[in-house]
Design a protein around this motif. Structure first.
Motif, PDB file in Angstrom:
ATOM      1  N   THR A  26      -5.634   2.702   0.028  1.00 38.93           N
ATOM      2  CA  THR A  26      -5.429   1.287   0.328  1.00 38.93           C
ATOM      3  C   THR A  26      -6.400   0.804   1.405  1.00 38.93           C
ATOM      4  O   THR A  26      -6.950  -0.305   1.319  1.00 38.93           O
ATOM      5  N   SER A  27      -6.636   1.645   2.415  1.00 36.88           N
ATOM      6  CA  SER A  27      -7.509   1.238   3.523  1.00 36.88           C
ATOM      7  C   SER A  27      -8.936   0.970   3.035  1.00 36.88           C
ATOM      8  O   SER A  27      -9.642   0.135   3.602  1.00 36.88           O
ATOM      9  N   LEU A  28      -9.330   1.668   1.975  1.00 40.74           N
ATOM     10  CA  LEU A  28     -10.659   1.451   1.395  1.00 40.74           C
ATOM     11  C   LEU A  28     -10.791   0.020   0.881  1.00 40.74           C
ATOM     12  O   LEU A  28     -11.813  -0.646   1.075  1.00 40.74           O
ATOM     13  N   PRO A  35      -5.732  -8.238  -0.924  1.00 35.49           N
ATOM     14  CA  PRO A  35      -4.348  -8.011  -0.490  1.00 35.49           C
ATOM     15  C   PRO A  35      -3.956  -6.543  -0.677  1.00 35.49           C
ATOM     16  O   PRO A  35      -4.224  -5.961  -1.731  1.00 35.49           O
ATOM     17  N   LYS A  36      -3.330  -5.987   0.347  1.00 36.64           N
ATOM     18  CA  LYS A  36      -2.940  -4.577   0.303  1.00 36.64           C
ATOM     19  C   LYS A  36      -2.077  -4.240  -0.907  1.00 36.64           C
ATOM     20  O   LYS A  36      -2.228  -3.187  -1.512  1.00 36.64           O
ATOM     21  N   PHE A  37      -1.180  -5.159  -1.258  1.00 35.56           N
ATOM     22  CA  PHE A  37      -0.231  -4.835  -2.339  1.00 35.56           C
ATOM     23  C   PHE A  37      -0.907  -4.821  -3.719  1.00 35.56           C
ATOM     24  O   PHE A  37      -0.264  -4.463  -4.705  1.00 35.56           O
TER      25      PHE A  37
ATOM     26  N   VAL C  53       2.689   1.237  -3.525  1.00 36.15           N
ATOM     27  CA  VAL C  53       2.086  -0.090  -3.608  1.00 36.15           C
ATOM     28  C   VAL C  53       1.614  -0.484  -2.215  1.00 36.15           C
ATOM     29  O   VAL C  53       2.419  -0.536  -1.276  1.00 36.15           O
ATOM     30  N   GLY C  54       0.325  -0.722  -2.073  1.00 38.97           N
ATOM     31  CA  GLY C  54      -0.219  -1.080  -0.756  1.00 38.97           C
ATOM     32  C   GLY C  54       0.017   0.013   0.276  1.00 38.97           C
ATOM     33  O   GLY C  54       0.189  -0.275   1.453  1.00 38.97           O
ATOM     34  N   GLY C  55       0.056   1.255  -0.177  1.00 36.80           N
ATOM     35  CA  GLY C  55       0.240   2.373   0.745  1.00 36.80           C
ATOM     36  C   GLY C  55       1.689   2.659   1.119  1.00 36.80           C
ATOM     37  O   GLY C  55       1.961   3.505   1.967  1.00 36.80           O
ATOM     38  N   GLU C  56       2.626   1.944   0.467  1.00 37.35           N
ATOM     39  CA  GLU C  56       4.050   2.178   0.737  1.00 37.35           C
ATOM     40  C   GLU C  56       4.749   2.633  -0.542  1.00 37.35           C
ATOM     41  O   GLU C  56       4.540   2.040  -1.608  1.00 37.35           O
ATOM     42  N   ARG C  57       5.561   3.646  -0.411  1.00 37.28           N
ATOM     43  CA  ARG C  57       6.363   4.098  -1.551  1.00 37.28           C
ATOM     44  C   ARG C  57       7.204   2.949  -2.086  1.00 37.28           C
ATOM     45  O   ARG C  57       7.797   2.191  -1.319  1.00 37.28           O
TER      46      ARG C  57
END
Lengths: 160, 160, 160
Positions: A26-28, A35-37, C53-57
């Motif tokens: 995600t950080s990439l 958007p992260k999601f 999703v977005g680095g969160e489970r």
């Protein structure tokens, strides 16, 4: 989007590993930023005897397949750089753990995609900035489809 | 690359079957030739009640989905021939076993792909010949990106 | 083709649900129309802790990925309409059930695809009408590759 499918040997990653791995991926994309999601990682645990490489069973192989939006990685320089970034991110989870690995990226159409029932706003648009800030899908109007910044849209010598 | 995803009914194939099936797939690409270890087969066992065809549950269906590199199958004649080769290879594992089946191939970008951290050398290059011979990913230099054979790069009447 | 991959939380859908969901998806393509048996849905049950999703489970997420044939959804108006139709069909199974969701469609080559060993006939051809009517793959000859209707192939003022 992007969608990461990670086929990995059974038991290769704990829940904590998967969490950390997906955060690193995600950080990439946060560098872009998007958007992260948007970043979805699907970890698919493969039982022994289900992956074959060159016609030989290979129980220590991690195969990663990514869907990204077409036309967002323009030009050879950017694309080579991107592959090096992918390798940087996955290295600790494959090479450093003693697995063999391969990664490939497909590019899929922007306009056949939706999230929570919303068609994602254009990249770099005003609406997208809001999606980045709130990290969720939100309704938006026509005016918010405009670029958040007009930099790069004008040329030297333009008068209007 | 190529990446074969084989969705099959639970219990359809033994480990020996999967080994033989993947060897048969690999032999198809050896004709090209490309390095054997490029060919990855992922067998995904689907429990009963997870595949639906035309809105009807179908527990005797094998769905195969292949990723290949774009622009390596040029022209209608080659592409039709390729489909016939795919059918020849999979026939013993689907038709001859009494399963219904479908196969489709997607074409993905050459330049968003890496193996063991190495960007694969150009097709037919000097480096690729070395990858074929040693059947593994190796570092290579700029000069090895050149074609292994200059056949086809010159035209009758060229003087230099 | 189309091929729907539906990654869903373990236990999200009963067999009856999957049957109804796949019927609803199939009905969308019957509008086109294409043969019903072209529509394949693969339900992939994801254990808790396998989707991030977005680095969160995220254990309440449904990710849908569709392969369709390239160049069958021409133009921005049709493509936007199609996304709205996809949302209409999946809504009862995702939004109305309290899941988060995302759907994306890839477009793959028509000519690297076969069904029961037969290369599918051209869209709107005489042979395809027969495939629709009998809802199965059938052998066909060169003449049946012609369009079933000549409507749209002639222009006002053409004399022959």
């Amino acid at each position: 989007m992007p969608l990461w499918k990670i086929y990995h040997p059974a038991g290769a990653y704990t829940d904590d590993d998967k969490n950390a791995f997906s955060k690193s991926i995600t950080s990439l994309y946060e560098l872009v930023p998007i958007p992260k999601f948007y970043v979805v990682c699907v970890f698919e645990e493969m039982p022994a005897g289900t992956i074959y490489v060159g016609g030989e069973r290979h129980d220590q192989f991690v195969r990663i397949r990514v869907d990204q939006i077409a036309r967002t990685m323009p030009g050879q320089i950017v694309r080579e750089w991107w592959v090096s970034q992918l390798e940087r991110v996955i290295g600790p989870w494959v090479k450093d753990r003693g697995y063999d690995w391969e990664i490939s990226v497909d590019e899929t159409p922007f306009d056949l995609w939706s999230l929570q029932g919303e068609i994602p706003p254009p990249f770099e648009s005003i609406a997208e900035k809001r999606w980045v800030a709130e990290n969720k899908a939100l309704s938006y109007g026509q005016a918010e489809k405009l670029p958040a910044s007009m930099n790069g849209l004008t040329l030297p010598g333009m008068t209007g």
